[in-house]
Design an enzyme around this catalytic site. Structure first.
Site, PDB file in Angstrom:
ATOM      1  N   TYR A 144       0.861  -1.191   0.000  1.00  0.00           N
ATOM      2  CA  TYR A 144       0.000   0.000   0.000  1.00  0.00           C
ATOM      3  C   TYR A 144       0.889   1.229   0.000  1.00  0.00           C
ATOM      4  O   TYR A 144       1.853   1.298   0.761  1.00  0.00           O
ATOM      5  CB  TYR A 144      -0.905  -0.006   1.243  1.00  0.00           C
ATOM      6  CG  TYR A 144      -1.745   1.235   1.425  1.00  0.00           C
ATOM      7  CD1 TYR A 144      -1.482   2.133   2.454  1.00  0.00           C
ATOM      8  CD2 TYR A 144      -2.807   1.517   0.573  1.00  0.00           C
ATOM      9  CE1 TYR A 144      -2.257   3.274   2.628  1.00  0.00           C
ATOM     10  CE2 TYR A 144      -3.591   2.654   0.745  1.00  0.00           C
ATOM     11  CZ  TYR A 144      -3.303   3.533   1.776  1.00  0.00           C
ATOM     12  OH  TYR A 144      -4.067   4.656   1.943  1.00  0.00           O
ATOM     13  N   ASP A 239       9.303   2.801  -1.124  1.00  0.00           N
ATOM     14  CA  ASP A 239       8.345   3.517  -0.281  1.00  0.00           C
ATOM     15  C   ASP A 239       8.682   3.177   1.169  1.00  0.00           C
ATOM     16  O   ASP A 239       8.294   2.119   1.679  1.00  0.00           O
ATOM     17  CB  ASP A 239       6.914   3.092  -0.636  1.00  0.00           C
ATOM     18  CG  ASP A 239       5.901   3.735   0.278  1.00  0.00           C
ATOM     19  OD1 ASP A 239       4.694   3.506   0.084  1.00  0.00           O
ATOM     20  OD2 ASP A 239       6.318   4.475   1.199  1.00  0.00           O
ATOM     21  N   LYS A 267       5.267   9.439   8.275  1.00  0.00           N
ATOM     22  CA  LYS A 267       5.152   8.923   9.650  1.00  0.00           C
ATOM     23  C   LYS A 267       6.246   9.477  10.572  1.00  0.00           C
ATOM     24  O   LYS A 267       6.182  10.626  11.004  1.00  0.00           O
ATOM     25  CB  LYS A 267       5.118   7.389   9.615  1.00  0.00           C
ATOM     26  CG  LYS A 267       3.884   6.834   8.862  1.00  0.00           C
ATOM     27  CD  LYS A 267       3.842   5.327   8.859  1.00  0.00           C
ATOM     28  CE  LYS A 267       2.827   4.793   7.894  1.00  0.00           C
ATOM     29  NZ  LYS A 267       1.449   4.840   8.382  1.00  0.00           N
TER      30      LYS A 267
HETATM   31  P1  KE4 Z   1      -0.480   8.526   4.427  1.00  0.00           P
HETATM   32  O1  KE4 Z   1      -1.026   9.219   3.185  1.00  0.00           O
HETATM   33  O2  KE4 Z   1      -1.540   7.740   5.168  1.00  0.00           O
HETATM   34  O3  KE4 Z   1       0.318   9.467   5.323  1.00  0.00           O
HETATM   35  O4  KE4 Z   1       0.618   7.454   3.934  1.00  0.00           O
HETATM   36  C1  KE4 Z   1       0.238   6.475   2.998  1.00  0.00           C
HETATM   37  C2  KE4 Z   1       1.229   5.327   3.090  1.00  0.00           C
HETATM   38  C3  KE4 Z   1       2.201   5.215   2.115  1.00  0.00           C
HETATM   39  N1  KE4 Z   1       3.123   4.216   2.156  1.00  0.00           N
HETATM   40  C4  KE4 Z   1       3.108   3.299   3.156  1.00  0.00           C
HETATM   41  C5  KE4 Z   1       4.135   2.209   3.158  1.00  0.00           C
HETATM   42  C6  KE4 Z   1       2.127   3.368   4.184  1.00  0.00           C
HETATM   43  O5  KE4 Z   1       2.124   2.443   5.162  1.00  0.00           O
HETATM   44  C7  KE4 Z   1       1.166   4.397   4.149  1.00  0.00           C
HETATM   45  C8  KE4 Z   1       0.060   4.508   5.183  1.00  0.00           C
HETATM   46  N2  KE4 Z   1      -0.010   3.436   6.123  1.00  0.00           N
HETATM   47  C9  KE4 Z   1      -1.316   3.210   6.721  1.00  0.00           C
HETATM   48  C10 KE4 Z   1      -1.195   2.085   7.748  1.00  0.00           C
HETATM   49  N3  KE4 Z   1      -0.654   0.885   7.258  1.00  0.00           N
HETATM   50  C11 KE4 Z   1      -1.877   4.447   7.333  1.00  0.00           C
HETATM   51  C12 KE4 Z   1      -3.054   4.210   8.232  1.00  0.00           C
HETATM   52  C13 KE4 Z   1      -4.357   4.679   7.621  1.00  0.00           C
HETATM   53  O6  KE4 Z   1      -4.522   4.554   6.385  1.00  0.00           O
HETATM   54  O7  KE4 Z   1      -5.216   5.188   8.414  1.00  0.00           O
END
Ligand code: KE4
Length: 427
Positions: A144, A239, A267
């Site tokens: 993801y 990523d 993060k």
């Molecule tokens: P954000 O747009 O949520 O800040 O980041 C997206 C993203 C991109 N790449 C990786 C590897 C990620 O894990 C994420 C977001 N992770 C999720 C949890 N696995 C965020 C939690 C959520 O969607 O509420």
């Protein structure tokens, strides 16, 4: 544990926000029941609105690498807030952040700040397409990268077909520019490049998957991807939104010794405030506006308040930090394996420094998305609720990871293991 105030707040929230949450995974749809509303955090613990205390392994989905209300971050944010929250101008603290990232992340020579991981990956994809003049990207099943249209695609039948939208609203034409392959399957990547190689702008992956549970790369997988992309003139994008600064000081690319062409971050880099970043080879980043003609912008990109939080976090990660959380992670993962063996429960536990996952399966290993979907997610949901009632808050989804912070000391880990043992014994 009574959670009546949470339940009432959830009903209220649903009256004004879709699903009552601002991000789907928080709604507990993956494990059932109503979400817990949290009032505050302190170190390894969070406290819900009914006053219940939990050992926290969600850590705001990764940012709280030093635990909650970490004093150096709180103090830095307080000081910056008193000087003003943002100006829409360059500030010195943005330069300090950029220099820190360049100094720590092996593959990054130039970096641009953004406001989320999604913005980072969306911008990196656009840059790869602009730099190569090609349209196709290749991602991996189960990885993801945020919710940008290009990255919400799932495999068509077989790796050589084009992606299909896996969300309404993503145009078929967009999804068709996304190829997908099984994680850890270099042959599938080779086949995709044999057929589409000259049209592939980039391969993007989580170098350690964390969005289908924790799945480390097989030996040689990352090096193989670096070789295939270089051979075909495509870019390799790591990523590291989740792994960055967590699994090693310089992220997974330091841990495995593979420097990608581009890296995305999020993060931890924000210390708990909204920050993302993308960076990489200087010759590639030079194509980003205003230096180059690949447009990318953001009102709050590099916001000094967020930079203050992120820098305080990064500066707190001293030379002993990763060994310490690596040891804590091992204590937890090995303890969980021992509990499961003692209770006769077949599990696979995958772990790397600072993150780990428990899979209910008799398969003996979990190394791809198809392995993950064959695991017992119902069993995971039961474990989640048993732990929640015992005061341990794991991810409300079998497809996430548990995060270990600098605040998870031996006493916290051992209390967790007591709860896990009890929960596994009771099925
Ligand atoms: P954000 O747009 O949520 O800040 O980041 C997206 C993203 C991109 N790449 C990786 C590897 C990620 O894990 C994420 C977001 N992770 C999720 C949890 N696995 C965020 C939690 C959520 O969607 O509420």
């Amino acid at each position: 544990m009574p959670r009546t105030t949470s339940a009432a707040l959830f009903q209220r929230a649903r009256g004004s926000t879709p699903g009552g949450v601002n991000s789907p995974v928080r709604a507990f749809r993956g494990v059932g029941g109503d979400p817990v509303f949290i009032a505050r955090g302190d170190g390894a613990h969070i406290f819900d609105v009914d006053g219940n205390r939990y050992i926290d392994y969600v850590a705001s989905w990764g940012p709280m690498l030093q635990g909650h209300a970490f004093e150096p971050v709180v103090a830095a944010v307080r000081a910056q807030a008193e000087a003003g929250l943002g100006f829409g101008t360059p500030t010195e603290i943005e330069v300090e952040m950029a220099e820190t990232v360049v100094q720590r992340v092996p593959g990054i020579e130039q970096v641009r700040m953004v406001n989320s991981g999604t913005e980072a990956t969306m911008s990196a994809i656009r840059l790869a397409r602009g730099f190569t003049g090609r349209d196709l990207i290749l991602k991996f099943d189960g990885c993801y990268h945020g919710h940008a249209d290009s990255l919400l695609a799932k495999a068509g039948s077989g790796v050589l077909t084009f992606g299909l939208p896996n969300s309404p609203g993503v145009p078929a034409g967009t999804a068709r520019n996304t190829l997908t392959a099984p994680f850890n399957d270099l042959d599938a990547v080779g086949a995709a490049f044999a057929r589409h190689g000259e049209d592939i702008a980039a391969v993007i992956l989580e170098p350690i998957a964390g969005n289908m549970g924790c799945i480390p790369p097989d030996d040689g997988f990352l090096a193989g991807l670096a070789s295939i992309t270089e051979q075909h003139g495509a870019l390799l994008i790591f990523d590291e939104v989740m792994t960055g600064f967590r699994v090693a000081p310089g992220g997974a690319q330091e841990l495995y010794g593979i420097a990608p062409d581009l890296t995305t971050l999020g993060k931890v880099i924000g210390g708990g405030l909204p920050v993302g970043a993308f960076g990489g080879r200087a010759d590639v980043m030079a194509h980003i506006a205003p230096e180059g003609d690949v447009y990318q912008a953001g009102t709050l990109s590099g916001n000094p308040l967020a930079m203050a939080a992120g820098l305080a976090m990064l500066r707190s990660l001293d030379e002993t930090f990763h060994a310490r959380i690596g040891k804590a992670t091992k204590r937890l993962s090995e303890g969980v394996r021992e509990c499961a063996a003692r209770r006769g429960v077949a599990v696979v536990v995958n772990d790397v420094c600072g993150m780990f996952s428990l899979f209910f399966t008799e398969a003996g290993q979990v190394r791809s998305y198809s392995d993950v979907v064959a695991c017992d997610t119902e069993r995971y949901a039961r474990l989640f609720h048993a732990l929640l009632d015992a005061g341990v808050y794991w991810a409300p989804s079998a497809f996430e990871v548990a995060f270990v912070s600098g605040a998870h000391d031996d006493a916290v880990i051992d209390a967790t293991l007591t709860a896990v043992d009890e929960a596994l014994a009771n099925g």
